[in-house]
Design a protein around this motif. Structure first.
Motif, mmCIF file in Angstrom:
data_model
loop_
_atom_site.group_PDB
_atom_site.id
_atom_site.type_symbol
_atom_site.label_atom_id
_atom_site.label_comp_id
_atom_site.label_asym_id
_atom_site.label_seq_id
_atom_site.Cartn_x
_atom_site.Cartn_y
_atom_site.Cartn_z
ATOM 1 N N PRO A 360 0.847 -1.205 0.000
ATOM 2 C CA PRO A 360 0.000 0.000 0.000
ATOM 3 C C PRO A 360 0.873 1.241 0.000
ATOM 4 C CG PRO A 360 0.176 -0.849 2.214
ATOM 5 C CD PRO A 360 0.986 -1.782 1.343
ATOM 6 N N PHE A 361 0.391 2.303 -0.617
ATOM 7 C CA PHE A 361 1.159 3.552 -0.682
ATOM 8 C C PHE A 361 0.328 4.672 -0.072
ATOM 9 C CE2 PHE A 361 2.754 7.435 -2.706
ATOM 10 C CZ PHE A 361 4.111 7.301 -2.489
ATOM 11 N N TYR A 362 0.780 5.155 1.067
ATOM 12 C CA TYR A 362 0.109 6.242 1.773
ATOM 13 C C TYR A 362 0.857 7.552 1.550
ATOM 14 C CZ TYR A 362 -2.675 2.979 4.624
ATOM 15 O OH TYR A 362 -3.555 2.022 5.061
ATOM 16 N N ILE A 363 0.127 8.652 1.511
ATOM 17 C CA ILE A 363 0.716 9.968 1.685
ATOM 18 C C ILE A 363 0.069 10.555 2.927
ATOM 19 C CG2 ILE A 363 0.961 12.296 0.756
ATOM 20 C CD1 ILE A 363 1.210 11.152 -1.996
ATOM 21 N N LYS A 364 0.909 10.839 3.915
ATOM 22 C CA LYS A 364 0.437 11.175 5.258
ATOM 23 C C LYS A 364 -0.407 10.005 5.748
ATOM 24 C CE LYS A 364 0.773 16.075 4.168
ATOM 25 N NZ LYS A 364 0.070 17.365 3.995
ATOM 26 N N ASP A 365 -1.668 10.224 6.118
ATOM 27 C CA ASP A 365 -2.456 9.104 6.624
ATOM 28 C C ASP A 365 -3.523 8.644 5.635
ATOM 29 O OD1 ASP A 365 -4.088 11.302 6.768
ATOM 30 O OD2 ASP A 365 -4.615 11.077 8.875
ATOM 31 N N GLU A 366 -3.371 9.032 4.371
ATOM 32 C CA GLU A 366 -4.364 8.694 3.352
ATOM 33 C C GLU A 366 -3.814 7.633 2.395
ATOM 34 O OE1 GLU A 366 -7.440 11.225 0.687
ATOM 35 O OE2 GLU A 366 -5.333 11.688 0.309
ATOM 36 N N LEU A 367 -4.555 6.543 2.239
ATOM 37 C CA LEU A 367 -4.168 5.514 1.288
ATOM 38 C C LEU A 367 -4.424 6.026 -0.121
ATOM 39 C CD1 LEU A 367 -3.192 2.617 0.747
ATOM 40 C CD2 LEU A 367 -5.580 1.861 0.941
ATOM 41 N N ARG A 368 -3.344 6.284 -0.858
ATOM 42 C CA ARG A 368 -3.462 6.878 -2.192
ATOM 43 C C ARG A 368 -3.491 5.837 -3.303
ATOM 44 N NH1 ARG A 368 -1.948 12.230 -3.058
ATOM 45 N NH2 ARG A 368 -2.436 13.505 -1.247
ATOM 46 N N ALA A 369 -2.718 4.775 -3.150
ATOM 47 C CA ALA A 369 -2.605 3.799 -4.232
ATOM 48 C C ALA A 369 -2.170 2.454 -3.661
ATOM 49 C CB ALA A 369 -1.601 4.271 -5.281
ATOM 50 N N ILE A 370 -2.367 1.410 -4.447
ATOM 51 C CA ILE A 370 -1.911 0.073 -4.085
ATOM 52 C C ILE A 370 -1.214 -0.505 -5.304
ATOM 53 C CG2 ILE A 370 -2.570 -2.237 -3.293
ATOM 54 C CD1 ILE A 370 -5.194 -0.880 -2.230
ATOM 55 N N LYS A 371 0.002 -0.961 -5.080
ATOM 56 C CA LYS A 371 0.778 -1.560 -6.163
ATOM 57 C C LYS A 371 0.786 -3.072 -5.971
ATOM 58 C CE LYS A 371 5.188 -1.034 -8.586
ATOM 59 N NZ LYS A 371 6.332 -0.116 -8.804
ATOM 60 N N TRP A 372 0.495 -3.803 -7.050
ATOM 61 C CA TRP A 372 0.498 -5.267 -7.004
ATOM 62 C C TRP A 372 1.073 -5.779 -8.328
ATOM 63 C CZ3 TRP A 372 -2.285 -8.968 -9.946
ATOM 64 C CH2 TRP A 372 -2.177 -10.280 -9.485
ATOM 65 N N ARG A 373 2.174 -6.519 -8.224
ATOM 66 C CA ARG A 373 2.896 -6.963 -9.418
ATOM 67 C C ARG A 373 3.139 -5.759 -10.336
ATOM 68 N NH1 ARG A 373 0.091 -12.940 -10.567
ATOM 69 N NH2 ARG A 373 0.685 -13.833 -8.529
ATOM 70 N N HIS A 374 2.689 -5.840 -11.590
ATOM 71 C CA HIS A 374 2.896 -4.708 -12.500
ATOM 72 C C HIS A 374 1.627 -3.866 -12.661
ATOM 73 C CE1 HIS A 374 6.891 -6.032 -13.425
ATOM 74 N NE2 HIS A 374 6.468 -7.212 -13.822
ATOM 75 N N TRP A 375 0.770 -3.912 -11.654
ATOM 76 C CA TRP A 375 -0.473 -3.139 -11.678
ATOM 77 C C TRP A 375 -0.435 -2.091 -10.572
ATOM 78 C CZ3 TRP A 375 -3.917 -4.448 -15.541
ATOM 79 C CH2 TRP A 375 -3.729 -5.697 -16.146
ATOM 80 N N LYS A 376 -1.077 -0.974 -10.829
ATOM 81 C CA LYS A 376 -1.190 0.100 -9.832
ATOM 82 C C LYS A 376 -2.620 0.614 -9.832
ATOM 83 C CE LYS A 376 1.944 2.894 -8.753
ATOM 84 N NZ LYS A 376 1.972 4.292 -9.242
ATOM 85 N N LEU A 377 -3.264 0.571 -8.671
ATOM 86 C CA LEU A 377 -4.616 1.089 -8.503
ATOM 87 C C LEU A 377 -4.539 2.406 -7.744
ATOM 88 C CD1 LEU A 377 -7.672 0.170 -8.958
ATOM 89 C CD2 LEU A 377 -7.646 -0.320 -6.493
ATOM 90 N N HIS A 378 -4.980 3.493 -8.373
ATOM 91 C CA HIS A 378 -5.009 4.805 -7.731
ATOM 92 C C HIS A 378 -6.385 5.046 -7.121
ATOM 93 C CE1 HIS A 378 -1.234 6.775 -9.130
ATOM 94 N NE2 HIS A 378 -1.309 5.846 -10.070
ATOM 95 N N LEU A 379 -6.421 5.312 -5.826
ATOM 96 C CA LEU A 379 -7.668 5.642 -5.133
ATOM 97 C C LEU A 379 -7.882 7.146 -5.069
ATOM 98 C CD1 LEU A 379 -7.226 3.103 -2.216
ATOM 99 C CD2 LEU A 379 -8.479 2.764 -4.349
ATOM 100 N N VAL A 380 -6.774 7.885 -5.154
ATOM 101 C CA VAL A 380 -6.785 9.351 -5.213
ATOM 102 C C VAL A 380 -5.900 9.739 -6.384
ATOM 103 C CG1 VAL A 380 -6.156 11.492 -4.031
ATOM 104 C CG2 VAL A 380 -7.141 9.586 -2.730
ATOM 105 N N TRP A 381 -6.336 10.689 -7.190
ATOM 106 C CA TRP A 381 -5.583 11.041 -8.390
ATOM 107 C C TRP A 381 -4.903 12.393 -8.215
ATOM 108 C CZ3 TRP A 381 -3.241 8.750 -12.004
ATOM 109 C CH2 TRP A 381 -2.921 9.363 -13.215
ATOM 110 N N GLU A 382 -3.579 12.365 -8.164
ATOM 111 C CA GLU A 382 -2.785 13.581 -8.068
ATOM 112 C C GLU A 382 -1.523 13.378 -8.906
ATOM 113 O OE1 GLU A 382 -1.357 16.896 -4.793
ATOM 114 O OE2 GLU A 382 -1.575 14.820 -4.148
ATOM 115 N N PRO A 383 -1.624 13.546 -10.213
ATOM 116 C CA PRO A 383 -0.465 13.281 -11.081
ATOM 117 C C PRO A 383 0.676 14.263 -10.885
ATOM 118 C CG PRO A 383 -2.251 14.256 -12.346
ATOM 119 C CD PRO A 383 -2.811 13.941 -10.989
ATOM 120 N N LYS A 384 0.365 15.468 -10.389
ATOM 121 C CA LYS A 384 1.389 16.459 -10.088
ATOM 122 C C LYS A 384 1.125 17.026 -8.703
ATOM 123 C CE LYS A 384 2.213 17.806 -14.901
ATOM 124 N NZ LYS A 384 2.245 18.939 -15.873
#
Length: 445
Positions: A360-384
């Protein structure tokens, strides 16, 4: 020094804000205006393409030192001087574990995991330390228009020895910003020389200051590349790493010394010091692949084969567990440890698979994305940075092999991937609920 191959010496060099695309061995170097021959040669000893970290300095460094995701330790972000920060006394650090196993330990560089007595490096497992307790943008304080030392803390270069109070060495200003990486290398060389004649194995943690803004080179490197301060600083960084490698050779410990080189997060996004993540999108402070993926190089003579690379998923927490395994000791068993032992992958990268499938990938205390193998699921979108569109009602799914820029959402055609990803999330969140350390976060000061 250790001559026992089951207890190798370990030197961990951590660059600051070095993007995946900066070094020549990752497609940068001369293309970025600064050849990096020393680090490129080191990369022939062993290189990873899929080494992943946290969103900025503090979270990554806490993960490295504890083997635990920052959401567990409370080290969620960089904060200004004078505010609560750093690892709680309950957390057990990598140098504490190694010292218990008989290793000598030292820290020369940027700490950023505690700036009050009890939380300096010499309080957290390092026999001695020299460097800055927080971050290097503070070197701009004293030359900033209107700076008032009566209401804002002066930044200092500091030093300390276990069992004694850490002390100020000098004010950390823009003049010292240009000199500090040279100073750090001299400290590390001196310490390595002293330990080479001793019998115990050693662990040196050398967190560089380059390439964190203000990205200013030593005067010896000004105009060295002809391409400005950033490129000149890259050239200096490469030289400083080479100095450490040469000294390891000079004192005769190369054959039984593991050298690890990595970055704490993705590239700088602030002009004029903007960096690059190469084929990936994004910079630090985002959940884009350019934030997660950073350089990682390992040299372990006789154990890691040369001229072999791997695109297997490895996370910064794995370094904690893997280094302890290299040293012949075990990880703490009284708390959840997220790091996985990757020794077998490092030793046989052409045939072995990572023991990690994702994180899991958090920024501060918010789960932003989950990486699994070569897949990435974004729950919050902030490209920049600072361009968030908020939580997504329908998450975005990308395949990072086929779409490294994360441009084409393919969730509608691959909803099966939600099964393993959501299982990973559920298991991690359950482990958070069962983590005895989370109750300790209320005692951070």
């Amino acid at each position: 020094m250790s001559k026992d191959p089951s207890r190798p010496n370990i030197v961990l060099i951590l660059a600051d804000n070095l993007g995946w695309g900066e070094l020549g061995c990752y497609g940068g170097g001369a293309l970025r205006g600064a050849p990096t021959p020393r680090i490129d040669h080191l990369a022939t000893e062993g290189l990873l393409h899929n080494f992943n970290v946290e969103s900025d300095c503090v979270p990554t460094r806490s993960a490295l030192m504890t083997g635990r995701h920052p959401i567990r330790t409370g080290c969620l972000q960089s904060v200004p001087a004078g505010f609560p920060q750093g690892l709680t006394p309950w957390e057990k650090t990598l140098p504490e574990c190694l010292r218990e196993a008989g290793y000598a330990t030292a820290h020369h560089g940027k700490w950023h995991l505690g700036d009050i007595p009890g939380r300096y490096p010499s309080d957290r497992g390092f026999d001695e330390w020299f460097g800055i307790p927080r971050t290097t943008d503070e070197s701009q304080f004293t030359s900033a228009l209107g700076f008032d030392a009566e209401v804002a803390e002066l930044p200092y270069i500091m030093q300390g020895i276990t069992g004694q109070p850490s002390t100020d060495v000098c004010v950390y200003d823009l003049e010292k910003r240009r000199l500090i990486d040279e100073m750090l290398v001299e400290k590390s060389k001196d310490w390595l020389s002293r330990k080479a004649s001793a019998g115990a194995p050693f662990f040196l943690y050398h967190p560089l200051v380059h390439l964190h803004f203000p990205t200013l080179p030593h005067l010896d490197f000004v105009k060295a590349t002809g391409n400005g301060d950033f490129s000149d600083s890259m050239a200096e960084m490469d030289f400083r790493v080479g100095q450490i490698l040469d000294h390891i050779d000079d004192i005769g410990v190369r054959d039984n010394t593991v050298v690890l080189f990595a970055s704490d997060n993705g590239p700088e996004f602030r002009p004029p010091y903007r960096g690059t993540a190469g084929p990936w999108s994004g910079t630090y402070h985002t959940a884009m692949e350019g934030s997660l993926r950073v350089p990682f190089i390992i040299r372990w003579p006789g154990n890691v084969p040369q001229n072999v690379t791997s695109n297997e998923v490895v996370h910064v927490t794995d370094i904690f567990t893997t280094v302890l395994a290299m040293a012949g000791t075990t990880k703490p068993d009284d708390r959840p440890i997220d790091g996985i032992n990757q020794v077998s992958l490092f030793q046989s990268p052409a045939v072995e698979k990572s023991k990690r499938e994702g994180f899991p990938f958090y920024i501060k205390d918010e789960l932003r994305a989950i990486k699994w193998r070569h897949w990435k699921l974004h729950l919050v979108w902030e490209p920049k940075v600072n361009q968030s569109s908020g939580k997504l009602e329908s998450p975005y799914l990308f395949n990072t092999l086929r779409d490294p820029k994360e441009e084409s959402d393919i969730l509608a055609y691959n909803t099966w991937v939600l099964q393993p990803i959501m299982k990973l999330r559920t298991e991690f969140q359950k482990s958070l609920a069962d983590d005895p350390a989370r109750a300790q976060l209320g005692t951070r000061m």
